[in-house]
Design a protein around this motif. Structure first.
Motif, PDB file in Angstrom:
ATOM      1  N   ASP A  13     102.735 107.921 156.665  1.00 54.70           N
ATOM      2  CA  ASP A  13     101.597 107.427 155.896  1.00 54.70           C
ATOM      3  C   ASP A  13     100.936 108.607 155.188  1.00 54.70           C
ATOM      4  O   ASP A  13     100.594 109.607 155.829  1.00 54.70           O
ATOM      5  N   VAL A  14     100.792 108.488 153.867  1.00 54.93           N
ATOM      6  CA  VAL A  14     100.111 109.490 153.050  1.00 54.93           C
ATOM      7  C   VAL A  14      98.869 108.802 152.496  1.00 54.93           C
ATOM      8  O   VAL A  14      98.964 107.917 151.648  1.00 54.93           O
ATOM      9  N   SER A  15      97.697 109.165 153.014  1.00 48.90           N
ATOM     10  CA  SER A  15      96.491 108.442 152.638  1.00 48.90           C
ATOM     11  C   SER A  15      95.339 109.391 152.350  1.00 48.90           C
ATOM     12  O   SER A  15      95.436 110.597 152.548  1.00 48.90           O
ATOM     13  N   PHE A  16      94.240 108.806 151.869  1.00 50.94           N
ATOM     14  CA  PHE A  16      93.066 109.597 151.515  1.00 50.94           C
ATOM     15  C   PHE A  16      91.820 108.738 151.688  1.00 50.94           C
ATOM     16  O   PHE A  16      91.890 107.511 151.734  1.00 50.94           O
ATOM     17  N   THR A  17      90.683 109.410 151.764  1.00 50.27           N
ATOM     18  CA  THR A  17      89.384 108.752 151.723  1.00 50.27           C
ATOM     19  C   THR A  17      88.498 109.526 150.767  1.00 50.27           C
ATOM     20  O   THR A  17      88.611 110.750 150.639  1.00 50.27           O
ATOM     21  N   VAL A  18      87.621 108.787 150.085  1.00 53.01           N
ATOM     22  CA  VAL A  18      86.669 109.397 149.164  1.00 53.01           C
ATOM     23  C   VAL A  18      85.370 108.603 149.244  1.00 53.01           C
ATOM     24  O   VAL A  18      85.387 107.378 149.409  1.00 53.01           O
ATOM     25  N   ARG A  19      84.244 109.297 149.156  1.00 51.92           N
ATOM     26  CA  ARG A  19      82.946 108.631 149.230  1.00 51.92           C
ATOM     27  C   ARG A  19      82.740 107.736 148.021  1.00 51.92           C
ATOM     28  O   ARG A  19      83.097 108.076 146.902  1.00 51.92           O
ATOM     29  N   HIS A  20      82.148 106.562 148.273  1.00 52.94           N
ATOM     30  CA  HIS A  20      81.900 105.573 147.223  1.00 52.94           C
ATOM     31  C   HIS A  20      80.437 105.148 147.273  1.00 52.94           C
ATOM     32  O   HIS A  20      79.926 104.811 148.347  1.00 52.94           O
ATOM     33  N   MET A  21      79.783 105.181 146.128  1.00 52.96           N
ATOM     34  CA  MET A  21      78.392 104.718 145.994  1.00 52.96           C
ATOM     35  C   MET A  21      77.445 105.471 146.935  1.00 52.96           C
ATOM     36  O   MET A  21      76.391 104.962 147.292  1.00 52.96           O
ATOM     37  N   MET A  22      77.854 106.663 147.374  1.00 53.66           N
ATOM     38  CA  MET A  22      77.022 107.524 148.231  1.00 53.66           C
ATOM     39  C   MET A  22      76.755 106.926 149.612  1.00 53.66           C
ATOM     40  O   MET A  22      76.002 107.495 150.389  1.00 53.66           O
ATOM     41  N   ASN A 139      88.541 119.248 146.506  1.00 53.41           N
ATOM     42  CA  ASN A 139      87.518 118.814 145.571  1.00 53.41           C
ATOM     43  C   ASN A 139      88.257 118.406 144.301  1.00 53.41           C
ATOM     44  O   ASN A 139      88.974 119.221 143.708  1.00 53.41           O
ATOM     45  N   ARG A 140      88.107 117.158 143.895  1.00 57.43           N
ATOM     46  CA  ARG A 140      88.865 116.648 142.748  1.00 57.43           C
ATOM     47  C   ARG A 140      88.562 117.440 141.472  1.00 57.43           C
ATOM     48  O   ARG A 140      89.417 117.575 140.607  1.00 57.43           O
ATOM     49  N   LYS A 141      87.355 118.003 141.378  1.00 54.75           N
ATOM     50  CA  LYS A 141      86.999 118.783 140.186  1.00 54.75           C
ATOM     51  C   LYS A 141      87.809 120.076 140.089  1.00 54.75           C
ATOM     52  O   LYS A 141      88.013 120.590 138.994  1.00 54.75           O
ATOM     53  N   ASP A 142      88.300 120.590 141.216  1.00 54.53           N
ATOM     54  CA  ASP A 142      89.167 121.770 141.185  1.00 54.53           C
ATOM     55  C   ASP A 142      90.470 121.471 140.451  1.00 54.53           C
ATOM     56  O   ASP A 142      91.182 122.391 140.051  1.00 54.53           O
ATOM     57  N   PHE A 143      90.803 120.196 140.302  1.00 58.73           N
ATOM     58  CA  PHE A 143      92.030 119.772 139.623  1.00 58.73           C
ATOM     59  C   PHE A 143      91.711 119.107 138.286  1.00 58.73           C
ATOM     60  O   PHE A 143      92.510 118.344 137.756  1.00 58.73           O
ATOM     61  N   ASP A 144      90.535 119.401 137.754  1.00 56.58           N
ATOM     62  CA  ASP A 144      90.092 118.902 136.446  1.00 56.58           C
ATOM     63  C   ASP A 144      90.046 117.371 136.396  1.00 56.58           C
ATOM     64  O   ASP A 144      90.318 116.766 135.371  1.00 56.58           O
ATOM     65  N   GLU A 160      83.058 113.882 145.016  1.00 56.36           N
ATOM     66  CA  GLU A 160      83.957 114.945 144.578  1.00 56.36           C
ATOM     67  C   GLU A 160      84.959 115.326 145.653  1.00 56.36           C
ATOM     68  O   GLU A 160      86.081 115.704 145.352  1.00 56.36           O
ATOM     69  N   LYS A 161      84.575 115.239 146.927  1.00 55.92           N
ATOM     70  CA  LYS A 161      85.442 115.648 148.024  1.00 55.92           C
ATOM     71  C   LYS A 161      86.374 114.494 148.406  1.00 55.92           C
ATOM     72  O   LYS A 161      85.945 113.355 148.556  1.00 55.92           O
ATOM     73  N   VAL A 162      87.649 114.840 148.569  1.00 52.59           N
ATOM     74  CA  VAL A 162      88.663 113.864 148.938  1.00 52.59           C
ATOM     75  C   VAL A 162      89.353 114.363 150.203  1.00 52.59           C
ATOM     76  O   VAL A 162      89.882 115.481 150.231  1.00 52.59           O
TER      77      VAL A 162
END
Length: 177
Positions: A13-22, A139-144, A160-162
Motif C-alpha cells: 500500500d502506497v498512501s498519503f494524508t494531507v490536512r483538509h479545511m484546517m 512539503n508539496r511547495k518544495d516540489f512547486d 502544505e505538509k503531506v
C-alpha cells in the motif's frame, strides 16, 4: 536475507494524508507502482528504487482525483510519475532510516523515510518474502505544487505538509550466492 527483491503490488500500500479545511485529513493512495531493492550483507549497503504512476491516485472522490491530476497539482500530462532512488541506509535504534531522492512534478529533493522491518517469511509457493513499514513527510511547495485555495476567516483548504505511508511486501527474486 541478501538478494534482489521485487515489490508485490497486491500486498503493498502506497498512501498519503494531507490536512483538509484546517480541521481534518484526507487520505489517498496510488493504485499503480513498482519497485525493487537489493539487500546487502551489510544492511547499510542496501538500495531501493521505486516508481509511482501519479495518474493512479485514488482518494475515493473522482472529481478530487481529477483535480489533483490537473495542472493545479501533479500536472500528470507532463509529470506522470513520482520516483524514488535511495542514497543511503542508516541504523536508527532498532529500526532504520532510508535516505533518498524523491522526484515529483519535475523536481528532485532529498527525503528520509523512517523504516521498520516487519520480518521475513517463506511463502506457500516456496519463495521468501519480507515486509516493512515506512513513513516520511514532504512539503508539496518544495516540489512547486503551490495551489492554495483560501478559506473565509483565514487558512487554506489544502495543507502544505503531506505524510507518506508505505506498507510494503516484497518477494526475493535473485538470492545472492
Amino acid at each position: 536475507v541478501v538478494g534482489t527483491w521485487n515489490i508485490d503490488p497486491v500486498h503493498t500500500d502506497v498512501s498519503f494524508t494531507v490536512r483538509h479545511m484546517m480541521v481534518s485529513k484526507v487520505r489517498g493512495r496510488f493504485e499503480t507502482f513498482a519497485g525493487q531493492f537489493v539487500t546487502a550483507e551489510d544492511p547499510t549497503q542496501s538500495s531501493v528504487t521505486a516508481t509511482v504512476d501519479l495518474t493512479s491516485i485514488n482518494t475515493n472522490n473522482v472529481d478530487r482525483d481529477n483535480h489533483i491530476r490537473s495542472a493545479d497539482f501533479f500536472e500528470v500530462e507532463s509529470h506522470p510519475q513520482m520516483t524514488f532512488r535511495s542514497t543511503g541506509v542508516r541504523a536508527h535504534g532498532n529500526d532504520w532510516l532510508l535516505d533518498g531522492a524523491l522526484t515529483l512534478h519535475g523536481i528532485t529533493r532529498p527525503i528520509t523515510f523512517e523504516l521498520e522491518v516487519n520480518g521475513f517469511a517463506k511463502d506457500p509457493m516456496g519463495g521468501t518474502r519480507v515486509g516493512f513499514s515506512a513513513s516520511s513527510e514532504i512539503n508539496r511547495k518544495d516540489f512547486d505544487i503551490n495551489t492554495n485555495i483560501p478559506m473565509d476567516g483565514g487558512g487554506v483548504v489544502i495543507g502544505e505538509k503531506v505524510q507518506i505511508h508505505l506498507e510494503v511486501e516484497a518477494v526475493l527474486e535473485q538470492p545472492s550466492a
